[in-house]
Design an enzyme around this catalytic site. Structure first.
Site, PDB file in Angstrom:
ATOM      1  N   PHE A 252       0.559  -1.396   0.241  1.00 19.83           N
ATOM      2  CA  PHE A 252      -0.159   0.020  -0.025  1.00 19.83           C
ATOM      3  C   PHE A 252       0.887   1.088   0.057  1.00 19.83           C
ATOM      4  CE2 PHE A 252      -4.561  -1.179   0.072  1.00 19.83           C
ATOM      5  CZ  PHE A 252      -4.364  -2.428   0.284  1.00 19.83           C
ATOM      6  N   LEU A 253       2.117   1.079  -0.742  1.00 24.58           N
ATOM      7  CA  LEU A 253       2.898   2.319  -0.627  1.00 24.58           C
ATOM      8  C   LEU A 253       3.116   2.593  -2.292  1.00 24.58           C
ATOM      9  CD1 LEU A 253       5.558   1.961   2.259  1.00 24.58           C
ATOM     10  CD2 LEU A 253       3.622   3.608   2.015  1.00 24.58           C
ATOM     11  N   CYS A 263     -15.067  -0.394  -1.071  1.00 23.54           N
ATOM     12  CA  CYS A 263     -15.144  -0.335   0.309  1.00 23.54           C
ATOM     13  C   CYS A 263     -14.299   0.952   0.890  1.00 23.54           C
ATOM     14  CB  CYS A 263     -14.185  -1.498   0.834  1.00 23.54           C
ATOM     15  SG  CYS A 263     -15.274  -2.939   0.387  1.00 23.54           S
TER      16      CYS A 263
HETATM   17  P1  NAD Z   1     -22.764  -6.476  -3.265  1.00 28.08           P
HETATM   18  O1  NAD Z   1     -23.721  -5.571  -3.716  1.00 28.08           O
HETATM   19  O2  NAD Z   1     -21.900  -7.068  -4.364  1.00 28.08           O
HETATM   20  O3  NAD Z   1     -23.796  -7.593  -3.043  1.00 28.08           O
HETATM   21  C1  NAD Z   1     -24.991  -7.477  -2.079  1.00 28.08           C
HETATM   22  C2  NAD Z   1     -25.987  -8.518  -2.450  1.00 28.08           C
HETATM   23  O4  NAD Z   1     -26.690  -8.479  -1.258  1.00 28.08           O
HETATM   24  C3  NAD Z   1     -26.649  -8.106  -3.686  1.00 28.08           C
HETATM   25  O5  NAD Z   1     -26.537  -9.286  -4.723  1.00 28.08           O
HETATM   26  C4  NAD Z   1     -28.169  -7.708  -3.337  1.00 28.08           C
HETATM   27  O6  NAD Z   1     -29.117  -8.263  -4.174  1.00 28.08           O
HETATM   28  C5  NAD Z   1     -28.232  -8.767  -2.087  1.00 28.08           C
HETATM   29  N1  NAD Z   1     -29.251  -8.492  -0.976  1.00 28.08           N
HETATM   30  C6  NAD Z   1     -29.632  -7.245  -0.522  1.00 28.08           C
HETATM   31  N2  NAD Z   1     -30.619  -7.493   0.452  1.00 28.08           N
HETATM   32  C7  NAD Z   1     -30.879  -8.711   0.591  1.00 28.08           C
HETATM   33  C8  NAD Z   1     -31.860  -9.470   1.098  1.00 28.08           C
HETATM   34  N3  NAD Z   1     -32.381  -9.065   2.111  1.00 28.08           N
HETATM   35  N4  NAD Z   1     -31.889 -10.952   0.834  1.00 28.08           N
HETATM   36  C9  NAD Z   1     -31.153 -11.444  -0.010  1.00 28.08           C
HETATM   37  N5  NAD Z   1     -30.369 -10.715  -0.885  1.00 28.08           N
HETATM   38  C10 NAD Z   1     -30.019  -9.359  -0.585  1.00 28.08           C
HETATM   39  O7  NAD Z   1     -21.834  -6.063  -2.060  1.00 28.08           O
HETATM   40  P2  NAD Z   1     -20.597  -6.786  -1.691  1.00 28.08           P
HETATM   41  O8  NAD Z   1     -19.563  -5.972  -2.464  1.00 28.08           O
HETATM   42  O9  NAD Z   1     -20.598  -8.220  -1.568  1.00 28.08           O
HETATM   43  O10 NAD Z   1     -20.465  -6.160  -0.125  1.00 28.08           O
HETATM   44  C11 NAD Z   1     -21.132  -6.755   0.952  1.00 28.08           C
HETATM   45  C12 NAD Z   1     -20.639  -6.514   2.139  1.00 28.08           C
HETATM   46  O11 NAD Z   1     -19.528  -6.676   2.356  1.00 28.08           O
HETATM   47  C13 NAD Z   1     -20.701  -4.691   2.256  1.00 28.08           C
HETATM   48  O12 NAD Z   1     -21.034  -4.528   3.763  1.00 28.08           O
HETATM   49  C14 NAD Z   1     -19.109  -4.539   2.255  1.00 28.08           C
HETATM   50  O13 NAD Z   1     -18.693  -3.445   2.621  1.00 28.08           O
HETATM   51  C15 NAD Z   1     -18.380  -5.623   2.527  1.00 28.08           C
HETATM   52  N6  NAD Z   1     -17.160  -6.219   1.985  1.00 28.08           N
HETATM   53  C16 NAD Z   1     -17.141  -5.980   0.790  1.00 28.08           C
HETATM   54  C17 NAD Z   1     -16.042  -6.520  -0.012  1.00 28.08           C
HETATM   55  C18 NAD Z   1     -15.770  -6.312  -1.477  1.00 28.08           C
HETATM   56  O14 NAD Z   1     -14.494  -6.298  -1.929  1.00 28.08           O
HETATM   57  N7  NAD Z   1     -16.672  -6.079  -2.232  1.00 28.08           N
HETATM   58  C19 NAD Z   1     -14.836  -6.825   0.969  1.00 28.08           C
HETATM   59  C20 NAD Z   1     -14.810  -7.084   2.289  1.00 28.08           C
HETATM   60  C21 NAD Z   1     -16.153  -6.524   2.879  1.00 28.08           C
END
Ligand code: NAD
Length: 433
Positions: A252-253, A263
């Site tokens: 991260f540098l 995120c």
């Molecule tokens: P995303 O938007 O790709 O996926 C979320 C999914 O949840 C969607 O497909 C949506 O349709 C579904 N959903 C929403 N409400 C629902 C319900 N009531 N029932 C069933 N399905 C439902 O999101 P993501 O990137 O996977 O992120 C999810 C969480 O993980 C977030 O809080 C994010 O900050 C965290 N996170 C993400 C990453 C990353 O790299 N993307 C890494 C670590 C943590």
């Protein structure tokens, strides 16, 4: 173990597929019917290296299923993971927890006694208390536990990160829930991946603190890069010189156009809102958020300046639109601010990205997507490398220059050597060198 994943997005799908690969019986649920239909036909909703094969092999083995039916999927589970989105709330930057709480309500309606409900979504401190309250209100009759288990996977390397994590964080004070989590992560436990057991609130904060720290590291080196440009120093040497110090570390540098993605922008913002609400402002994170926002816009102006300060009648070709390589995720990508600045200056913008053009076209309707970088560069006054995909690491610089009308090559990821680009006839701009 029987695991149900609520939300089959980036985190839910990757985690679900990896849990199935550990030998668990997994159902990934989503309310998006189209997504579930595609997954049942083994069509991936996202681009992530290795995911399609992992999903297929586990679905074929009967360990991984997809459904839109929360009630049935939750009823027999040992552990139900909440992996729905927590985007920035419009207007104030707080995390929008409406999806998490809606999922908790639905889980409550069908969950059986002795189930662990695990929040994997990134949620502010105290959200686990509210999830527990919602489920308790629906089901005062049952015994259940709400655990925090934040996810640290990186897009583009998600499967490797999930299967070989630096650490697993589990936040709970309930002994039997801790045992269930140990069984869920047993293969990693045997691998000696460190597991940090802590309170639920500490686990929730660990995720935000980690992302804020990483965003700070990136922003720090970006500011050092600006200083290098003024002082005649080279930021890559500075990065190496400080990164070899074990207390700092080399990751991260890498100076660049500013952080983006699904995120860091929303999580840094949510952390500083939580801190402000608790009368404990985190001034370092406030400065990071502001510096990064300004930086993304400044990158666009830097390119316009290289074109003589006016984009009218000029064509710019962008290489790389996604916020990082090996993903098609466009959420908060730095390319968005850069494109806006270029269009505002009057320039015409064409772009190439190995996997992100379909997603990008949805949010950049005024940018022509071109399926080959050399073709995108045809007649361009400037080429800008925004994202360091491998496909741009060994471009034929002579061929590129010959295709262009002008000579500006803005390499916002420092992937080329200054000498090579100057020799190929470019007016070469990079970051902090
Ligand atoms: P995303 O938007 O790709 O996926 C979320 C999914 O949840 C969607 O497909 C949506 O349709 C579904 N959903 C929403 N409400 C629902 C319900 N009531 N029932 C069933 N399905 C439902 O999101 P993501 O990137 O996977 O992120 C999810 C969480 O993980 C977030 O809080 C994010 O900050 C965290 N996170 C993400 C990453 C990353 O790299 N993307 C890494 C670590 C943590």
């Amino acid at each position: 173990m029987k695991i149900t994943m609520i939300g089959s997005g980036y985190v839910g799908l990757v985690s679900g597929a990896c849990f199935a690969d550990f030998g668990h019986d997994v159902i990934c649920v989503d309310k998006d019917e189209g997504k579930i239909d595609r997954l049942n036909a083994n069509v991936m909703p996202i681009y992530e290296p290795g995911l399609e094969a992992l999903v297929k092999s586990n679905a074929d083995a009967g360990r991984l299923r997809f459904s839109t039916d929360i009630a049935r999927s939750v009823a027999n589970a040992d552990a139900v993971f909440i992996a729905v989105g927590t985007p920035s709330r419009r207007g104030d930057g707080h995390a929008d927890l409406s999806y998490v709480y809606a999922a908790a309500q639905e889980i409550g309606e069908s969950v059986a006694s002795c189930t662990v409900i695990v929040t994997k979504s990134t949620v502010p401190v105290g959200s686990g208390d509210e999830v527990e309250r919602i489920i308790r209100e629906v089901r005062p009759d049952i015994d259940f536990a709400v655990v925090s288990n934040p996810e640290f996977l990186r897009e583009g390397a998600a499967i490797g990160d999930f299967k070989r994590p630096d650490r697993i964080v589990v936040g709970t004070d309930v002994d039997w829930a801790r045992d269930v989590m140990q069984r869920v992560y047993r293969p990693l436990f045997l691998n000696e991946s460190p597991i940090v057991f802590t309170s639920r609130r500490s686990a929730e904060l660990i995720k935000y603190a980690a992302n804020a720290f990483l965003a700070t590291k990136i922003t720090f080196i970006n500011e050092m890069a600006d200083l290098c440009e003024k002082l005649g120093a080279d930021v890559q040497d500075v990065s190496r010189g400080i990164g070899l110090d074990n207390r700092i570390g080399p990751k991260f540098l890498h100076a660049g156009p500013g952080y983006g993605g699904s995120c860091f922008p929303k999580d840094t913002l949510a952390l500083l809102k939580t801190a402000q609400d608790n009368d404990t402002p985190v001034r370092i994170v406030e400065a990071v958020v502001q510096a990064n926002d300004l930086r993304k816009r400044a990158m666009g102006r830097r390119i316009v300046n290289a074109l003589g300060g006016d984009g009218r009648g000029r064509k710019v070709a962008l290489f790389g639109l996604t916020f990082k390589p090996n993903t098609d995720d466009m959420r908060d990508a730095p390319s968005i601010a850069i494109v806006q600045a270029l269009l505002d200056s009057g320039a015409v913008v064409e772009a190439h990205d190995p996997e992100g053009m379909a997603e990008a076209a949805l949010i950049m309707p005024n940018v022509a997507m071109v399926d080959n970088p050399y073709r995108a560069a045809e007649g361009a006054d400037a080429v800008v490398i925004v994202t360091e995909w491998d496909a741009y690491r060994a471009l034929d610089l002579k061929k590129l220059k010959a295709a262009m009308r002008g000579d500006v090559l803005a390499d916002l990821r420092n992937i080329y050597r200054v000498d090579d680009c100057t020799k190929a006839g470019f007016n070469y701009l990079s970051i902090g060198r």
